[in-house]
Design a protein around this motif. Structure first.
Motif, PDB file in Angstrom:
ATOM      1  N   ALA A  86       0.835  -1.210   0.000  1.00 49.01           N
ATOM      2  CA  ALA A  86       0.000   0.000   0.000  1.00 49.01           C
ATOM      3  C   ALA A  86       0.865   1.254   0.000  1.00 49.01           C
ATOM      4  O   ALA A  86       1.961   1.282   0.563  1.00 49.01           O
ATOM      5  N   GLU A  87       0.354   2.303  -0.624  1.00 46.60           N
ATOM      6  CA  GLU A  87       1.012   3.603  -0.579  1.00 46.60           C
ATOM      7  C   GLU A  87       0.436   4.452   0.544  1.00 46.60           C
ATOM      8  O   GLU A  87       1.156   5.147   1.249  1.00 46.60           O
ATOM      9  N   SER A  88      -0.885   4.382   0.719  1.00 45.92           N
ATOM     10  CA  SER A  88      -1.572   5.169   1.739  1.00 45.92           C
ATOM     11  C   SER A  88      -1.297   4.612   3.137  1.00 45.92           C
ATOM     12  O   SER A  88      -1.436   3.413   3.375  1.00 45.92           O
TER      13      SER A  88
ATOM     14  N   GLU B  73      -0.186  -6.185  -7.325  1.00 45.67           N
ATOM     15  CA  GLU B  73      -0.327  -4.727  -7.398  1.00 45.67           C
ATOM     16  C   GLU B  73       0.469  -4.026  -6.296  1.00 45.67           C
ATOM     17  O   GLU B  73       0.855  -4.650  -5.303  1.00 45.67           O
TER      18      GLU B  73
ATOM     19  N   GLY C 188       1.103   0.384  -4.677  1.00 37.59           N
ATOM     20  CA  GLY C 188       0.808   1.803  -4.822  1.00 37.59           C
ATOM     21  C   GLY C 188      -0.680   2.091  -4.875  1.00 37.59           C
ATOM     22  O   GLY C 188      -1.496   1.352  -4.308  1.00 37.59           O
ATOM     23  N   PRO C 189      -1.070   3.175  -5.576  1.00 29.69           N
ATOM     24  CA  PRO C 189      -2.478   3.581  -5.625  1.00 29.69           C
ATOM     25  C   PRO C 189      -3.411   2.487  -6.158  1.00 29.69           C
ATOM     26  O   PRO C 189      -4.560   2.392  -5.699  1.00 29.69           O
TER      27      PRO C 189
ATOM     28  N   ASP D  70      -4.115   0.206  -3.308  1.00 30.93           N
ATOM     29  CA  ASP D  70      -4.961   0.865  -2.307  1.00 30.93           C
ATOM     30  C   ASP D  70      -6.429   0.820  -2.732  1.00 30.93           C
ATOM     31  O   ASP D  70      -7.315   0.482  -1.937  1.00 30.93           O
ATOM     32  N   LYS D  71      -6.691   1.170  -3.984  1.00 32.25           N
ATOM     33  CA  LYS D  71      -8.057   1.220  -4.492  1.00 32.25           C
ATOM     34  C   LYS D  71      -8.696  -0.169  -4.496  1.00 32.25           C
ATOM     35  O   LYS D  71      -9.824  -0.351  -4.031  1.00 32.25           O
TER      36      LYS D  71
ATOM     37  N   THR E 253     -10.960   4.828   4.495  1.00 31.36           N
ATOM     38  CA  THR E 253      -9.852   5.115   3.574  1.00 31.36           C
ATOM     39  C   THR E 253     -10.246   6.152   2.540  1.00 31.36           C
ATOM     40  O   THR E 253      -9.381   6.760   1.897  1.00 31.36           O
TER      41      THR E 253
ATOM     42  N   LEU F 129     -11.647   5.465  -0.206  1.00 34.68           N
ATOM     43  CA  LEU F 129     -11.438   4.871  -1.530  1.00 34.68           C
ATOM     44  C   LEU F 129     -12.575   3.962  -1.986  1.00 34.68           C
ATOM     45  O   LEU F 129     -12.579   3.492  -3.120  1.00 34.68           O
TER      46      LEU F 129
END
Length: 214
Positions: free
Chosen positions: A75-77, A127, A129-130, A133-134, A184, A186
């Motif tokens: 995750a980025e977040s 996966e 990053g963003p 996260d999504k 989040t 998202l």
């Protein structure tokens, strides 16, 4: 004449016997589905719905624990990382409870996620990053919504006291996780299944409601 008549009766008898055998083979014995699916225990009957609950909660944990761990490195977040950690820790506790209740009630539970859950795990594992996260927020939120309906339905109607307590714990965990995932920012709520359309109100009830608002 008599020989012919005896022959006709023999053939008729043979037909009757053959037909009776066919009916026995085609028509299974009458079995009460509820009785066949229910097992008596000291805490009450364990039905097919009770067993299905334990299976589904077990499988939810088997994919959401690794998914929560993926968030730690993919995750980025920072919020997604934190939500992943909390969900993973909660599912460890819920999984231990699931195994305990299943053993006590003699219910066989799986040791791996189902095919859809394995596909979601593979997607998240590829996966970062963003994108991670999504998908993490939306895949887990959708999955929690599905299992919530199962847990709530069993909680409202089970005749087994152990399952009742277990379902109550499950509801608490699932509601907490849905709230965490939504925190989040998202989650795309437009992609979630819509609530079922309520049945039309009876005419008498509608008339009474109209009088109250007149």
């Amino acid at each position: 004449m008599h020989r012919l008549l005896r022959g006709e009766l023999f053939m008729l008898g043979g037909f009757v016997v053959a037909a009776a055998v066919t009916i026995v083979l085609v028509m299974p014995p009458s079995i009460d589905p509820t009785a066949a699916q229910s097992t008596d225990t000291s805490s009450g009957p364990v039905t097919a719905a009770d067993r299905d609950l334990l299976v589904k909660v077990r499988q939810a944990g088997l994919w959401e624990m690794p998914a929560g761990d993926y968030a730690r490195t993919r995750a980025e977040s920072q919020r997604v990382k934190e939500v992943g950690r909390l969900i993973m820790e909660d599912h460890k506790k819920l999984d231990a409870l699931t195994v305990q209740v299943a053993k006590k009630l003699g219910v066989a539970i799986p040791d791996e996620p189902n095919a859809d859950q394995q596909r979601w795990m593979a997607q998240l594992a590829a996966e970062s990053g963003p994108a991670f996260d999504k998908d993490f927020a939306n895949l887990l939120r959708a999955a929690h919504g599905k299992v919530f309906t199962v847990v709530a339905a069993v909680r409202s109607g089970t005749r087994n006291s152990e399952i009742r307590k277990f379902a109550q714990e499950g509801i608490n965990f699932v509601m907490r996780h849905m709230t965490l995932l939504e925190s989040t920012g998202l989650v795309n709520h437009n992609d979630l299944p819509e609530p079922p359309t309520p049945a039309p109100a009876p005419p008498i009830a509608m008339a009474a409601d109209n009088r109250r608002h007149a």
